[in-house]
Design an enzyme around this catalytic site. Structure first.
Site, PDB file in Angstrom:
ATOM      1  N   PHE A 167       0.864  -1.172   0.000  1.00  0.00           N
ATOM      2  CA  PHE A 167       0.000   0.000   0.000  1.00  0.00           C
ATOM      3  C   PHE A 167       0.901   1.223   0.000  1.00  0.00           C
ATOM      4  O   PHE A 167       2.069   1.149   0.412  1.00  0.00           O
ATOM      5  CB  PHE A 167      -0.909   0.030   1.236  1.00  0.00           C
ATOM      6  CG  PHE A 167      -2.100  -0.887   1.150  1.00  0.00           C
ATOM      7  CD1 PHE A 167      -2.896  -0.911   0.015  1.00  0.00           C
ATOM      8  CD2 PHE A 167      -2.431  -1.716   2.209  1.00  0.00           C
ATOM      9  CE1 PHE A 167      -3.990  -1.751  -0.067  1.00  0.00           C
ATOM     10  CE2 PHE A 167      -3.525  -2.558   2.136  1.00  0.00           C
ATOM     11  CZ  PHE A 167      -4.307  -2.583   0.995  1.00  0.00           C
TER      12      PHE A 167
ATOM     13  N   THR B  90      -0.799  -0.584  13.139  1.00  0.00           N
ATOM     14  CA  THR B  90      -2.045  -1.312  13.389  1.00  0.00           C
ATOM     15  C   THR B  90      -1.809  -2.476  14.346  1.00  0.00           C
ATOM     16  O   THR B  90      -2.690  -2.819  15.144  1.00  0.00           O
ATOM     17  CB  THR B  90      -2.616  -1.827  12.062  1.00  0.00           C
ATOM     18  OG1 THR B  90      -2.904  -0.706  11.218  1.00  0.00           O
ATOM     19  CG2 THR B  90      -3.882  -2.632  12.280  1.00  0.00           C
TER      20      THR B  90
ATOM     21  N   TYR C 266       6.715   8.544  40.693  1.00  0.00           N
ATOM     22  CA  TYR C 266       7.393   9.665  40.028  1.00  0.00           C
ATOM     23  C   TYR C 266       6.556  10.287  38.901  1.00  0.00           C
ATOM     24  O   TYR C 266       6.913  11.330  38.377  1.00  0.00           O
ATOM     25  CB  TYR C 266       8.766   9.237  39.494  1.00  0.00           C
ATOM     26  CG  TYR C 266       8.739   8.114  38.485  1.00  0.00           C
ATOM     27  CD1 TYR C 266       8.517   8.359  37.137  1.00  0.00           C
ATOM     28  CD2 TYR C 266       8.973   6.802  38.884  1.00  0.00           C
ATOM     29  CE1 TYR C 266       8.508   7.330  36.217  1.00  0.00           C
ATOM     30  CE2 TYR C 266       8.968   5.766  37.974  1.00  0.00           C
ATOM     31  CZ  TYR C 266       8.729   6.038  36.635  1.00  0.00           C
ATOM     32  OH  TYR C 266       8.717   5.010  35.733  1.00  0.00           O
TER      33      TYR C 266
END
Length: 505
Positions: free
Chosen positions: A105, A176, A356
């Protein structure tokens, strides 16, 4: 002992050759000079990338041989590094930015995104809590809410801060895979609390077209691989998942004493851009209290256009959805946007509260601490580049970008249809065309299609990849590289036609 007083300036390093100037890694002149040279390199790269072979011809291990296996002891001018970058690194790059890149892609980019990422890198915030980086946290929340509005997501996915207070939340992750992993962890814990079952009794579901990273994330989340259910798909549903088969799988598991826990639906699968029916999947899942996640990594970007939004119908009934602007929305890596309908269910599995990090803002509940929606604690200022893209280009230009890519993909699809040597294997939903050689003229087995792809790729003038759909090897032509124009589509098609003609001779 020196007397107390003002701290002296950093002194230089005394060597056999005298005193060397002190080391200042953020020297004003260096910052300006180095970044100007880097920006010039980037600009020149985009001007010339079209003429470079898309796939490099280097061999494994070449870079170590050219740049050396050990780090340098002594400093060198920045120009030396830039020279080595041009001479050794660029020739070994697969040029995803090339307009002749049609593989996988697209990894889109833009001037606004690059500028945003550069500024974020310079600020170098570590935004684990709101207090640690108020603007970075709020920028991410704002950018995600803007994107949610472009996608017309339900208000239940909007962040739980600001005037338009919703019930959900969102976060920018790297990939993803991370979005799947964190939602799997949440679904796992919810199912175990609700049912009292152990993790070995939980079952997960996806179609056989779902990205392989899903079952990898399932393993990382501790699910038993024997309880992974891959639902078979076929041409009768255009390779989307069949809700009837999904229901049968969940019923069988429930009858066997297992606990259906999580289902991943996909909008735009990697192999063929298949779309699972989100609403129907959600209805089946609701019968078993199953977490529904929607993976819209690639095609989610198209849903900012009204004509594609129907692919998300039913999203109001799911638990989470992720999409990746670094694929198709002009925002450079890494930028995966995860939205959840109930942020608390996610943070219960991921939150950490060491002493912290305690602060009044976090205790008040009025702010979002994004560390509690991800695996790690530290995080980059990812929201700036996404906001820069939307703020600079506006919805209209982003929609035009999507529509132009889809139109070019349709043009390529029409060219394939017009040549009787080829066939379209699955319907085109977005900007991916899946095609292959037909039986006429040549022996159309998988090896012939594989040879066509190899011959095209080795020219350096285009780069395609393949997949297997319905047991057939299929060539994938993914339109969307940010520099692509119609001429690049036509040039690639002519290259494919010439290659197959030469093969037939």
């Amino acid at each position: 002992h020196p007397q107390m007083g003002s701290i002296p300036a950093r002194s230089g390093l005394v060597t056999a050759f005298g005193e060397r100037p002190p080391f200042h890694p953020l020297n004003d002149d260096d910052v300006r000079s180095y970044l100007h040279k880097a920006v010039d390199f980037i600009s020149d790269y985009y001007k010339s990338v079209e003429s470079m072979p898309v796939l490099p011809s280097v061999k494994p291990g070449y870079l170590r041989d050219e740049l050396g296996a050990s780090p340098p002891v002594h400093p060198a001018p920045f120009d030396v590094a830039m020279k080595e970058l041009r001479a050794s690194v660029v020739p070994g790059i697969t040029h995803w930015a090339s307009p002749n890149f049609f593989a996988f892609f697209p990894a889109t980019n833009s001037a606004a995104a690059i500028a945003g990422d550069l500024i974020a890198s310079a600020m170098n915030t570590v935004g684990f809590t709101w207090q640690a980086a108020p603007a970075a946290t709020e920028m991410e929340v704002l950018a995600l809410d803007w994107l949610a509005q472009l996608l017309r997501l339900p208000r239940s996915f909007m962040n739980r801060t600001g005037a338009s207070r919703g019930t959900g939340g969102s976060v920018i992750l790297g990939t993803t895979s991370e979005a799947m992993l964190v939602t799997l962890a949440a679904a796992r814990d919810i199912a175990m609390r609700r049912s009292g079952a152990g993790i070995s009794d939980l079952a997960v579901y996806a179609s056989d077209q779902t990205h392989s990273t899903f079952f990898k994330a399932c393993r990382l989340a501790g699910f038993d691989p024997t309880n992974f259910r891959s639902i078979p798909t076929g041409p009768e549903t255009d390779y989307g998942v069949d809700p009837v088969k999904l229901l049968a799988a969940m019923q069988a598991d429930a009858m066997a004493g297992l606990v259906p826990t999580y289902v991943c639906a996909t909008v735009g699968t990697t192999s063929s851009n298949a779309v699972d029916p989100i609403g129907d999947v959600a209805k089946v899942a609701a019968m078993f209290n199953v977490w529904v996640h929607v993976d819209a990594a690639y095609a989610g970007s198209a849903c900012i256009c009204p004509e594609f939004r129907h692919h998300l119908n039913g999203v109001e009934h799911v638990d989470s959805i992720s999409m990746s602007p670094h694929k198709w929305l002009l925002t450079c890596l890494d930028c995966t946007c995860l939205y959840v309908r109930d942020a608390r269910r996610l943070s219960q599995s991921l939150e950490t509260d060491p002493e912290y990090l305690k602060n009044d803002a976090s205790v008040s509940g009025d702010v979002t601490d994004l560390k509690d929606m991800q695996v790690g604690v530290g995080r980059r200022f990812r929201g700036l580049k996404l906001w820069m893209v939307m703020r600079t280009y506006g919805t209209a230009n982003l929609q035009e970008h999507i529509r132009r890519d889809v139109a070019m993909a349709k043009m390529f699809e029409d060219l394939v249809h017009a040549d009787n040597r080829f066939e379209i294997v699955v319907p085109r939903n977005f900007a991916l065309v899946c095609f292959r050689i037909k039986a006429a003229g040549v022996r159309a087995d998988d090896e012939v299609n594989r040879l066509l792809m190899a011959n095209v790729n080795k020219t350096g003038k285009a780069y395609l990849t393949h997949t297997v759909v319905g047991g057939k090897l299929v060539l994938r032509f993914a339109v969307g590289s940010s520099l692509q124009e119609e001429k690049h589509i036509l040039s690639a098609w002519e290259l494919i036609r010439k290659t197959i003609s030469d093969m037939m001779k």
